[in-house]
Scaffold this active site. Structure first.
Site, mmCIF file in Angstrom:
data_model
loop_
_atom_site.group_PDB
_atom_site.id
_atom_site.type_symbol
_atom_site.label_atom_id
_atom_site.label_comp_id
_atom_site.label_asym_id
_atom_site.label_seq_id
_atom_site.Cartn_x
_atom_site.Cartn_y
_atom_site.Cartn_z
ATOM 1 N N SER A 70 0.819 -1.214 0.000
ATOM 2 C CA SER A 70 0.000 0.000 0.000
ATOM 3 C C SER A 70 0.854 1.265 0.000
ATOM 4 O O SER A 70 1.971 1.285 0.516
ATOM 5 C CB SER A 70 -0.913 0.020 1.225
ATOM 6 O OG SER A 70 -1.658 -1.173 1.316
HETATM 7 N N1 SAH Z 1 -0.914 -4.006 3.665
HETATM 8 C C1 SAH Z 1 -0.418 -4.832 2.594
HETATM 9 C C2 SAH Z 1 -1.401 -4.717 1.452
HETATM 10 C C3 SAH Z 1 -1.308 -5.822 0.484
HETATM 11 S S1 SAH Z 1 -2.522 -5.705 -0.811
HETATM 12 C C4 SAH Z 1 0.940 -4.328 2.206
HETATM 13 O O1 SAH Z 1 1.137 -3.130 2.336
HETATM 14 O O2 SAH Z 1 1.783 -5.107 1.766
HETATM 15 C C5 SAH Z 1 -3.895 -6.533 -0.088
HETATM 16 C C6 SAH Z 1 -3.643 -7.939 0.391
HETATM 17 O O3 SAH Z 1 -4.899 -8.485 0.781
HETATM 18 C C7 SAH Z 1 -3.077 -8.878 -0.658
HETATM 19 O O4 SAH Z 1 -1.872 -9.417 -0.170
HETATM 20 C C8 SAH Z 1 -4.157 -9.946 -0.827
HETATM 21 O O5 SAH Z 1 -3.647 -11.239 -1.053
HETATM 22 C C9 SAH Z 1 -4.861 -9.865 0.517
HETATM 23 N N2 SAH Z 1 -6.215 -10.388 0.560
HETATM 24 C C10 SAH Z 1 -7.231 -10.228 -0.330
HETATM 25 N N3 SAH Z 1 -8.330 -10.868 0.084
HETATM 26 C C11 SAH Z 1 -8.013 -11.468 1.274
HETATM 27 C C12 SAH Z 1 -8.723 -12.289 2.207
HETATM 28 N N4 SAH Z 1 -9.988 -12.641 2.013
HETATM 29 N N5 SAH Z 1 -8.077 -12.710 3.317
HETATM 30 C C13 SAH Z 1 -6.784 -12.367 3.546
HETATM 31 N N6 SAH Z 1 -6.058 -11.606 2.707
HETATM 32 C C14 SAH Z 1 -6.665 -11.154 1.584
#
Ligand code: SAH
Length: 220
Positions: A70
Site C-alpha cells: 500500500s
Molecule cells: N498491507 C499490505 C497490502 C497488500 S494488498 C501491504 O502493504 O503489503 C492486499 C492484500 O490483501 C493482498 O496481499 C491480498 O492477497 C490480501 N487479501 C485479499 N483478500 C483477502 C482475504 N480474504 N483474506 C486475507 N487476505 C486477503
C-alpha cells in the site's frame, strides 16, 4: 537498527525517508506516533530488490501475485484512523501482504493478528517481521473475510483489501467501542471507519482510494 541494509543507502537512505515523512505531514497526517514509526521502519525491506530503490516514494508498489504494498499515505491514514479512538490492545489485520502495515501496527498496539490469503506472501512477511524483531505479531494463512474468530473480539480491525460490502464476520468480531477501518466499494472505493456501539454500528466515510479486491478463499 544499524546493519547497513536496515539503515539503507542512496535512494533508501535516512534522508530519503525524511522527505517522505515531510510529505505525509504536508498531506495532513498529524499523528506524531504514526509518523515516528513510519520514519524508523525500513519500507525497502518489504520489497524485492528490483523495487527497493522506490520504497520511499509515496506510491503503491508491486509485491508479486498481482498484489501491491500500500501507498505510504494510505498506510499512515488508515493507521491514524484506527488509533484515533485511543490506544489499542488487540488488533486484527486482514490482507497483510508484504507485512509493512503489520510492522507499523506492531509498534503502535499491544498485539497484532494478521491474516493473508496468499501463502508465499505470508511466509515472506514472517521472515521480515522476525528480522525486525517484531514479536507481538501472529500470522495466519487464511481467508480474512472470516476474521480470526478464535482470537476475537478485537479493539481494532484494519482491512487492506476492498470488499463491495462490509463482511459480517469483521463486524461480529469487533469489541464494544472497537473500530474497523477498511476500503469499501466495487469500482470507486472509499475508506470507512465503522465503530461498534453495543449492537449498533456507526459508519463514517473518508478518502477515495484504490485497493485490490478482498477475495474469498486462500491461495497456496
Ligand atoms: N498491507 C499490505 C497490502 C497488500 S494488498 C501491504 O502493504 O503489503 C492486499 C492484500 O490483501 C493482498 O496481499 C491480498 O492477497 C490480501 N487479501 C485479499 N483478500 C483477502 C482475504 N480474504 N483474506 C486475507 N487476505 C486477503
Amino acid at each position: 537498527m544499524n546493519s547497513p541494509d536496515l539503515a539503507g543507502i542512496g535512494m533508501t537512505s535516512q534522508r530519503t525517508r525524511e522527505r517522505l515523512i515531510e510529505r505525509l505531514r504536508e498531506q495532513g497526517i498529524d499523528d506524531f506516533a504514526v509518523l515516528e514509526v513510519m520514519r524508523s521502519t525500513p519500507r525497502h525491506l518489504f520489497l524485492d530488490e528490483a523495487m527497493a530503490h522506490r520504497a520511499y516514494e509515496d506510491t503503491a508498489l508491486p509485491i508479486g501475485y498481482q498484489q501491491t504494498l500500500s501507498q505510504p499515505y494510505v498506510v499512515a491514514r488508515m493507521t491514524s484512523l484506527l488509533l484515533a479512538g485511543g490506544s489499542l490492545e488487540r488488533v486484527l489485520e486482514v490482507g497483510s501482504g508484504s507485512g509493512y502495515q503489520t510492522a507499523i501496527l506492531a509498534q503502535l498496539v499491544g498485539q497484532v493478528y494478521a491474516v493473508e490469503r496468499i501463502k508465499p506472501l505470508l511466509e515472506a512477511s514472517r521472515k521480515r517481521l522476525r528480522r525486525l524483531k517484531l514479536r507481538n505479531v501472529r500470522l495466519r494463512h487464511g481467508d480474512g473475510m472470516l476474521g480470526w474468530p478464535e482470537e476475537g473480539p478485537f479493539d481494532g480491525v484494519l482491512c487492506a483489501a476492498a470488499p463491495e460490502q462490509v463482511p459480517e464476520a469483521l463486524l461480529a468480531q469487533l469489541a464494544p467501542g472497537g473500530r474497523l477501518v477498511l476500503p469499501v466499494g466495487g469500482g470507486l472505493q472509499h475508506l470507512k471507519v465503522i465503530t461498534r456501539d453495543g449492537d449498533d454500528f456507526r459508519s463514517e466515510t473518508f478518502d477515495a482510494v484504490r485497493f485490490v479486491p478482498l477475495r474469498p478463499g486462500v491461495q497456496r
